[in-house]
Design a protein around this motif. Structure first.
Motif, PDB file in Angstrom:
ATOM      1  N   THR A 186      16.090   2.433   0.444  1.00 19.30           N
ATOM      2  CA  THR A 186      15.141   1.440  -0.052  1.00 19.30           C
ATOM      3  C   THR A 186      14.698   0.509   1.073  1.00 19.30           C
ATOM      4  O   THR A 186      15.521   0.046   1.867  1.00 19.30           O
ATOM      5  N   VAL A 187      13.398   0.242   1.133  1.00 15.73           N
ATOM      6  CA  VAL A 187      12.818  -0.710   2.080  1.00 15.73           C
ATOM      7  C   VAL A 187      12.193  -1.846   1.282  1.00 15.73           C
ATOM      8  O   VAL A 187      11.419  -1.607   0.346  1.00 15.73           O
ATOM      9  N   ILE A 188      12.552  -3.070   1.635  1.00 16.43           N
ATOM     10  CA  ILE A 188      11.978  -4.249   0.983  1.00 16.43           C
ATOM     11  C   ILE A 188      10.840  -4.781   1.846  1.00 16.43           C
ATOM     12  O   ILE A 188      10.999  -4.959   3.058  1.00 16.43           O
ATOM     13  N   ARG A 189       9.699  -5.046   1.215  1.00 14.60           N
ATOM     14  CA  ARG A 189       8.547  -5.612   1.917  1.00 14.60           C
ATOM     15  C   ARG A 189       8.329  -7.044   1.469  1.00 14.60           C
ATOM     16  O   ARG A 189       8.320  -7.343   0.280  1.00 14.60           O
ATOM     17  N   VAL A 190       8.147  -7.934   2.439  1.00  8.38           N
ATOM     18  CA  VAL A 190       7.818  -9.330   2.163  1.00  8.38           C
ATOM     19  C   VAL A 190       6.518  -9.646   2.879  1.00  8.38           C
ATOM     20  O   VAL A 190       6.433  -9.548   4.101  1.00  8.38           O
ATOM     21  N   ARG A 191       5.498 -10.020   2.103  1.00  2.00           N
ATOM     22  CA  ARG A 191       4.197 -10.351   2.675  1.00  2.00           C
ATOM     23  C   ARG A 191       3.965 -11.856   2.580  1.00  2.00           C
ATOM     24  O   ARG A 191       4.000 -12.422   1.495  1.00  2.00           O
ATOM     25  N   GLN A 192       3.736 -12.462   3.731  1.00  2.72           N
ATOM     26  CA  GLN A 192       3.437 -13.891   3.814  1.00  2.72           C
ATOM     27  C   GLN A 192       1.974 -14.056   4.195  1.00  2.72           C
ATOM     28  O   GLN A 192       1.551 -13.583   5.249  1.00  2.72           O
ATOM     29  N   SER A 193       1.215 -14.708   3.329  1.00  2.00           N
ATOM     30  CA  SER A 193      -0.213 -14.878   3.589  1.00  2.00           C
ATOM     31  C   SER A 193      -0.703 -16.174   2.982  1.00  2.00           C
ATOM     32  O   SER A 193      -0.608 -16.374   1.763  1.00  2.00           O
ATOM     33  N   ASP A 194      -1.199 -17.075   3.836  1.00  2.00           N
ATOM     34  CA  ASP A 194      -1.788 -18.334   3.388  1.00  2.00           C
ATOM     35  C   ASP A 194      -0.866 -19.086   2.435  1.00  2.00           C
ATOM     36  O   ASP A 194      -1.294 -19.588   1.389  1.00  2.00           O
ATOM     37  N   GLY A 195       0.406 -19.161   2.800  1.00  2.00           N
ATOM     38  CA  GLY A 195       1.365 -19.921   2.017  1.00  2.00           C
ATOM     39  C   GLY A 195       1.929 -19.193   0.815  1.00  2.00           C
ATOM     40  O   GLY A 195       2.792 -19.732   0.110  1.00  2.00           O
ATOM     41  N   GLU A 196       1.486 -17.981   0.559  1.00  2.00           N
ATOM     42  CA  GLU A 196       1.986 -17.201  -0.566  1.00  2.00           C
ATOM     43  C   GLU A 196       2.927 -16.111  -0.065  1.00  2.00           C
ATOM     44  O   GLU A 196       2.700 -15.515   0.991  1.00  2.00           O
ATOM     45  N   THR A 197       3.997 -15.872  -0.827  1.00  3.57           N
ATOM     46  CA  THR A 197       4.961 -14.834  -0.471  1.00  3.57           C
ATOM     47  C   THR A 197       5.035 -13.819  -1.602  1.00  3.57           C
ATOM     48  O   THR A 197       5.281 -14.180  -2.756  1.00  3.57           O
ATOM     49  N   ILE A 198       4.814 -12.551  -1.285  1.00  5.96           N
ATOM     50  CA  ILE A 198       4.855 -11.476  -2.271  1.00  5.96           C
ATOM     51  C   ILE A 198       5.924 -10.478  -1.849  1.00  5.96           C
ATOM     52  O   ILE A 198       5.958 -10.034  -0.701  1.00  5.96           O
ATOM     53  N   ILE A 199       6.805 -10.105  -2.797  1.00  2.00           N
ATOM     54  CA  ILE A 199       7.886  -9.173  -2.514  1.00  2.00           C
ATOM     55  C   ILE A 199       7.706  -7.910  -3.351  1.00  2.00           C
ATOM     56  O   ILE A 199       7.433  -7.978  -4.547  1.00  2.00           O
ATOM     57  N   ASP A 200       7.854  -6.763  -2.704  1.00  3.17           N
ATOM     58  CA  ASP A 200       7.953  -5.492  -3.421  1.00  3.17           C
ATOM     59  C   ASP A 200       8.851  -4.572  -2.618  1.00  3.17           C
ATOM     60  O   ASP A 200       9.398  -4.962  -1.588  1.00  3.17           O
ATOM     61  N   HIS A 201       9.031  -3.345  -3.101  1.00  2.00           N
ATOM     62  CA  HIS A 201       9.938  -2.443  -2.389  1.00  2.00           C
ATOM     63  C   HIS A 201       9.530  -0.994  -2.593  1.00  2.00           C
ATOM     64  O   HIS A 201       8.757  -0.661  -3.497  1.00  2.00           O
ATOM     65  N   PHE A 202      10.072  -0.147  -1.714  1.00  2.00           N
ATOM     66  CA  PHE A 202       9.789   1.282  -1.700  1.00  2.00           C
ATOM     67  C   PHE A 202      11.122   2.022  -1.698  1.00  2.00           C
ATOM     68  O   PHE A 202      12.061   1.610  -1.015  1.00  2.00           O
ATOM     69  N   VAL A 203      11.194   3.106  -2.433  1.00  2.00           N
ATOM     70  CA  VAL A 203      12.417   3.904  -2.489  1.00  2.00           C
ATOM     71  C   VAL A 203      12.091   5.317  -2.018  1.00  2.00           C
ATOM     72  O   VAL A 203      11.265   6.005  -2.614  1.00  2.00           O
ATOM     73  N   GLY A 204      12.712   5.719  -0.922  1.00  2.00           N
ATOM     74  CA  GLY A 204      12.421   7.027  -0.358  1.00  2.00           C
ATOM     75  C   GLY A 204      10.955   7.195  -0.005  1.00  2.00           C
ATOM     76  O   GLY A 204      10.405   8.290  -0.096  1.00  2.00           O
ATOM     77  N   GLY A 205      10.325   6.105   0.408  1.00  2.00           N
ATOM     78  CA  GLY A 205       8.910   6.137   0.768  1.00  2.00           C
ATOM     79  C   GLY A 205       7.963   6.068  -0.410  1.00  2.00           C
ATOM     80  O   GLY A 205       6.743   6.101  -0.221  1.00  2.00           O
ATOM     81  N   ILE A 206       8.489   5.951  -1.628  1.00  2.00           N
ATOM     82  CA  ILE A 206       7.656   5.912  -2.827  1.00  2.00           C
ATOM     83  C   ILE A 206       7.535   4.467  -3.300  1.00  2.00           C
ATOM     84  O   ILE A 206       8.520   3.749  -3.432  1.00  2.00           O
ATOM     85  N   GLY A 207       6.322   4.063  -3.613  1.00  2.00           N
ATOM     86  CA  GLY A 207       6.083   2.709  -4.082  1.00  2.00           C
ATOM     87  C   GLY A 207       4.663   2.299  -3.762  1.00  2.00           C
ATOM     88  O   GLY A 207       3.815   3.141  -3.461  1.00  2.00           O
ATOM     89  N   PRO A 208       4.380   0.989  -3.832  1.00  2.00           N
ATOM     90  CA  PRO A 208       5.361  -0.082  -4.004  1.00  2.00           C
ATOM     91  C   PRO A 208       5.785  -0.294  -5.457  1.00  2.00           C
ATOM     92  O   PRO A 208       5.017  -0.068  -6.381  1.00  2.00           O
ATOM     93  N   HIS A 209       7.030  -0.740  -5.607  1.00  2.00           N
ATOM     94  CA  HIS A 209       7.559  -1.187  -6.880  1.00  2.00           C
ATOM     95  C   HIS A 209       7.620  -2.712  -6.816  1.00  2.00           C
ATOM     96  O   HIS A 209       8.135  -3.273  -5.855  1.00  2.00           O
TER      97      HIS A 209
END
Length: 220
Positions: A186-209
């Motif tokens: 599993t890979v967790i993605r955290v996107r920071q943009s203009d003060g907003e933080t969005i979290i999602d994740h991928f499992v075995g390259g599949i996603g985002p969840h």
């Protein structure tokens, strides 16, 4: 939430591939172990997926299981062949519990185990760390990482320290941190943009969840 990194950035937090100690539910912490065949497969799948992303910079724990993961990923992402190794990305130190099966810790050190079960965030096993200690490491890392001019970056590390790093970026509660389950693929993605933080994740390259992967965390 850490305030040391305010730039717009996308983070990919990649856990090392599985080791036999993971599969056995044996406490690794900062002790060393090698990837097993499943783990090599996890690293290869994640490497193929990461190759589709515009990764500009990679940091990594210097521990053996992460180095082996980086070596496999580098077959698909050349940048991973020479990541910026950082001691602050090492796993939680499990102290005197290192090398023990989870089940044996509960049996042979019941008082210590009970205290950890009661307050997993703040309890330190003998000669070990707690999650607050990892917060200090994470904040120090992010302070330096903010000086790197890159918008899309990856961190190759371990289950416990990644949880805390995501928490420091997103302002998660202690309960949120303890609820995370980041399996070895599993890979967790955290996107920071203009003060907003969005979290999602991928499992075995599949996603985002959406959101964080949740559940009981296995051996670190």
């Amino acid at each position: 939430m850490t305030d040391t990194n305010t730039q717009n950035r996308t983070w990919y937090f990649v856990r090392h591939g599985e080791t036999d100690w993971n599969a056995e539910k044996r406490m690794q912490g900062q002790w060393e172990s090698n990837l097993n065949e499943n783990g090599k497969g996890h690293a290869d799948v994640n490497g193929r997926w990461l190759a589709t992303l515009p990764i500009e910079h990679i940091w990594a724990s210097p521990q053996i299981r992460v180095r082996q993961t980086a070596e496999i990923i580098s077959k698909h992402v050349p940048l991973a062949a020479n990541p910026n190794f950082d001691d602050r990305l090492k796993e939680w130190s499990s102290g005197d519990w290192s090398g023990m099966l989870y089940a044996d810790i509960a049996k042979e050190r019941p008082d210590e185990w009970a205290k950890w079960v009661e307050d997993r965030y703040n309890y330190r096993p003998p000669n070990g760390e707690n999650f607050v200690d990892l917060e200090v490491r994470a904040d120090s890392f992010f302070k330096d990482a903010s000086k790197v001019n890159a918008e899309t970056v990856a961190v190759l590390a371990h289950g416990f320290i990644i949880r805390v790093m995501v928490s420091r970026l997103a302002g998660l509660s202690q309960a949120d941190v303890l609820a995370v389950k980041q399996t070895n693929d599993t890979v967790i993605r955290v996107r920071q943009s203009d003060g907003e933080t969005i979290i999602d994740h991928f499992v075995g390259g599949i996603g985002p969840h959406a959101g964080l992967p949740l559940g009981e965390q296995g051996a670190a």
